[in-house]
Write a protein that holds these residues in place. Sequence first.
Motif, mmCIF file in Angstrom:
data_model
loop_
_atom_site.group_PDB
_atom_site.id
_atom_site.type_symbol
_atom_site.label_atom_id
_atom_site.label_comp_id
_atom_site.label_asym_id
_atom_site.label_seq_id
_atom_site.Cartn_x
_atom_site.Cartn_y
_atom_site.Cartn_z
ATOM 1 N N LEU A 41 0.858 -1.185 0.000
ATOM 2 C CA LEU A 41 0.000 0.000 0.000
ATOM 3 C C LEU A 41 0.891 1.231 0.000
ATOM 4 O O LEU A 41 1.754 1.392 0.870
ATOM 5 C CB LEU A 41 -0.900 0.014 1.238
ATOM 6 N N LYS A 60 -10.210 4.885 2.955
ATOM 7 C CA LYS A 60 -9.522 3.864 3.743
ATOM 8 C C LYS A 60 -10.365 2.588 3.774
ATOM 9 O O LYS A 60 -9.834 1.482 3.655
ATOM 10 C CB LYS A 60 -9.278 4.400 5.160
ATOM 11 N N GLN A 65 -9.389 -1.131 2.688
ATOM 12 C CA GLN A 65 -9.550 -2.241 3.634
ATOM 13 C C GLN A 65 -10.360 -3.371 3.006
ATOM 14 O O GLN A 65 -10.041 -4.550 3.193
ATOM 15 C CB GLN A 65 -10.257 -1.771 4.904
ATOM 16 N N VAL A 113 -8.121 -5.241 0.478
ATOM 17 C CA VAL A 113 -7.122 -6.031 1.209
ATOM 18 C C VAL A 113 -7.801 -7.251 1.839
ATOM 19 O O VAL A 113 -7.258 -8.357 1.823
ATOM 20 C CB VAL A 113 -6.391 -5.180 2.262
ATOM 21 N N VAL A 164 1.148 -7.601 4.192
ATOM 22 C CA VAL A 164 0.837 -6.219 3.831
ATOM 23 C C VAL A 164 2.006 -5.320 4.214
ATOM 24 O O VAL A 164 2.423 -5.278 5.373
ATOM 25 C CB VAL A 164 -0.455 -5.727 4.523
ATOM 26 N N GLY A 169 3.459 -1.319 3.930
ATOM 27 C CA GLY A 169 3.089 0.077 3.708
ATOM 28 C C GLY A 169 4.332 0.889 3.405
ATOM 29 O O GLY A 169 5.334 0.775 4.109
ATOM 30 N N TRP A 211 -4.103 5.272 9.431
ATOM 31 C CA TRP A 211 -4.074 3.966 8.781
ATOM 32 C C TRP A 211 -3.278 2.930 9.572
ATOM 33 O O TRP A 211 -3.345 1.742 9.275
ATOM 34 C CB TRP A 211 -3.487 4.078 7.374
ATOM 35 N N PHE A 250 -4.850 -1.250 9.306
ATOM 36 C CA PHE A 250 -4.270 -2.348 8.531
ATOM 37 C C PHE A 250 -3.281 -3.102 9.401
ATOM 38 O O PHE A 250 -2.610 -2.523 10.246
ATOM 39 C CB PHE A 250 -3.563 -1.817 7.274
ATOM 40 N N ASP A 251 -3.180 -4.386 9.155
ATOM 41 C CA ASP A 251 -2.236 -5.225 9.880
ATOM 42 C C ASP A 251 -0.935 -5.279 9.078
ATOM 43 O O ASP A 251 -0.636 -6.269 8.410
ATOM 44 C CB ASP A 251 -2.834 -6.621 10.075
ATOM 45 N N PHE A 252 -0.181 -4.173 9.135
ATOM 46 C CA PHE A 252 1.055 -4.073 8.368
ATOM 47 C C PHE A 252 2.098 -5.042 8.912
ATOM 48 O O PHE A 252 2.314 -5.134 10.116
ATOM 49 C CB PHE A 252 1.630 -2.651 8.442
#
Length: 160
Positions: free
Chosen positions: A97, A110, A114, A117, A125, A127, A139, A143-145
């Motif tokens: 992302l 966002k 989501q 994703v 993921v 970023g 963000w 998100f589960d970066f």
Amino acid sequence: MELIEELSGVPGMLRPFKAYLREAGLAPGDQVVYYGCPGTCTPFIELLGFAVRDLPVEQVYVPYADEAESRVIRPVGGVGMQVASDAVRVDPKVIVLMGGLAMPGVPVTKEAVQSVVGTHPGTKVVGICFMHMFEKAGWLDAFDFDLIIDAVLDPVRVWG
């Protein structure tokens, strides 16, 4: 997430990205799919793609979060990596992302990102942003970066 290291310059953005992908357990042909804004994110995506050009992965660009408009990223001799006109089916092993998606005034929410994703469960993921954009836009918790690379362009000097 905790700060792993602090680097500088363009190599400081590219080297940890390449190292992450090398360690991600990707098989030949697995997709790394970049989601970003046309025009502004695209040159950075092509730069990231150039940094990992020797990995046996397929690289794909998705404008905003519209997977129907996905395009292959290919090497162009004497130029580097470029987004091609060839459409491709999206099946990411790694989603990247770009921070431009989180900027004010961008025509994607966002929640829309989501949702896209979420259609790829189990995908890693990453970023990549500038100037703390994911943090500013809220963000980080959305998100589960697995990895975030946050580059700072400071100062920007202009000579004339």
